[in-house]
Design a protein around this motif. Sequence first.
Motif, PDB file in Angstrom:
ATOM      1  N   ASN A  48       0.803  -1.219   0.000  1.00  0.00           N
ATOM      2  CA  ASN A  48       0.000   0.000   0.000  1.00  0.00           C
ATOM      3  C   ASN A  48       0.841   1.277   0.000  1.00  0.00           C
ATOM      4  N   ASN A  49       2.149   1.084  -0.076  1.00  0.00           N
ATOM      5  CA  ASN A  49       3.062   2.238  -0.137  1.00  0.00           C
ATOM      6  C   ASN A  49       2.842   3.187   1.036  1.00  0.00           C
ATOM      7  N   ARG A  50       2.658   2.570   2.213  1.00  0.00           N
ATOM      8  CA  ARG A  50       2.421   3.378   3.410  1.00  0.00           C
ATOM      9  C   ARG A  50       3.732   3.922   3.982  1.00  0.00           C
ATOM     10  N   PHE A  51       3.606   5.021   4.682  1.00  0.00           N
ATOM     11  CA  PHE A  51       4.758   5.646   5.358  1.00  0.00           C
ATOM     12  C   PHE A  51       4.966   4.942   6.706  1.00  0.00           C
ATOM     13  N   PRO A  52       6.178   4.710   7.166  1.00  0.00           N
ATOM     14  CA  PRO A  52       7.415   5.038   6.453  1.00  0.00           C
ATOM     15  C   PRO A  52       7.761   3.951   5.439  1.00  0.00           C
ATOM     16  N   ALA A  53       8.494   4.314   4.422  1.00  0.00           N
ATOM     17  CA  ALA A  53       8.923   3.350   3.406  1.00  0.00           C
ATOM     18  C   ALA A  53       9.861   2.325   4.038  1.00  0.00           C
ATOM     19  N   LEU A  54       9.926   1.143   3.430  1.00  0.00           N
ATOM     20  CA  LEU A  54      10.778   0.086   3.981  1.00  0.00           C
ATOM     21  C   LEU A  54      12.245   0.481   3.885  1.00  0.00           C
ATOM     22  N   SER A  55      12.947   0.286   4.992  1.00  0.00           N
ATOM     23  CA  SER A  55      14.389   0.530   4.997  1.00  0.00           C
ATOM     24  C   SER A  55      15.078  -0.629   4.277  1.00  0.00           C
ATOM     25  N   ASN A  56      16.356  -0.471   3.991  1.00  0.00           N
ATOM     26  CA  ASN A  56      17.104  -1.542   3.326  1.00  0.00           C
ATOM     27  C   ASN A  56      17.100  -2.813   4.167  1.00  0.00           C
ATOM     28  N   ASN A  57      17.216  -2.653   5.484  1.00  0.00           N
ATOM     29  CA  ASN A  57      17.227  -3.802   6.372  1.00  0.00           C
ATOM     30  C   ASN A  57      15.863  -4.514   6.357  1.00  0.00           C
ATOM     31  N   GLU A  58      14.784  -3.733   6.382  1.00  0.00           N
ATOM     32  CA  GLU A  58      13.441  -4.318   6.348  1.00  0.00           C
ATOM     33  C   GLU A  58      13.180  -4.988   4.998  1.00  0.00           C
ATOM     34  N   LEU A  59      13.634  -4.365   3.941  1.00  0.00           N
ATOM     35  CA  LEU A  59      13.447  -4.932   2.605  1.00  0.00           C
ATOM     36  C   LEU A  59      14.203  -6.249   2.471  1.00  0.00           C
ATOM     37  N   GLU A  60      15.376  -6.317   3.071  1.00  0.00           N
ATOM     38  CA  GLU A  60      16.176  -7.538   3.031  1.00  0.00           C
ATOM     39  C   GLU A  60      15.478  -8.675   3.786  1.00  0.00           C
ATOM     40  N   ARG A  61      14.733  -8.336   4.848  1.00  0.00           N
ATOM     41  CA  ARG A  61      13.987  -9.358   5.591  1.00  0.00           C
ATOM     42  C   ARG A  61      12.707  -9.756   4.862  1.00  0.00           C
ATOM     43  N   PHE A  62      12.118  -8.779   4.161  1.00  0.00           N
ATOM     44  CA  PHE A  62      10.812  -9.011   3.539  1.00  0.00           C
ATOM     45  C   PHE A  62      10.892  -9.779   2.218  1.00  0.00           C
TER      46      PHE A  62
END
Length: 220
Positions: A48-62
Amino acid sequence: MKTDDINARIARIDYKLRTQKKSVAERIGLVQGELCPDINDLTDRFINNRFPALSNNELERFLPTLNVDNWYRENYGFKITPDYLNLKEIPFVMQGNIYYFIYPEKTENCNIIDCTNLPQIVKQDLTEVEIEYLQNSFKCGRRKLLSVEYLEDVVQYRDKKKSSENDFFAIPDKLKDNFYLSTETIDFTRFAIEDLNLAIVTLKNTRSYQFIIFPASQAI
């Protein structure tokens, strides 16, 4: 993390969950949760492109969780419903899921495991107890098929005799010993009726077709 490494991790988690008798449907969500404990929040923000955007660390987990559906589709992409026009497909339960025996014309020397729609990932890890269960279930299913075939023979013979003007209509050799239905045939017919009744009651109370798949298939 490389795709091969992610798939290997998914396979390890899946194996652990299979030993706990979790169904495939349960495992998919559990694997995603183990790969990424905060997956619900990250998925919501990612889609849903909600704030805050995913950090690099969160993106790596997701991102590894996106491989889970593909991995299960590749490893468990088998037929999960029988062909209702083919009485030679009989259901059985294994590791919390419903699979099917597909009976060949001759069953004497066949490999019973190969007569199932079990995915390869399950076949390769079957225990001795599970193999014995398969063998017993296979034999039971074969007896059911023979009972149905005998019932068909009796019905066809009675129809021919009824329409014949010959009072001395010859009884086929295979029906001479017991022209009337065998005890086992009567038992299986009774079991089928009980399964149908169970399916009807379940459907009335739940309004869900998912819960009647097994008793309805077994009745057929």
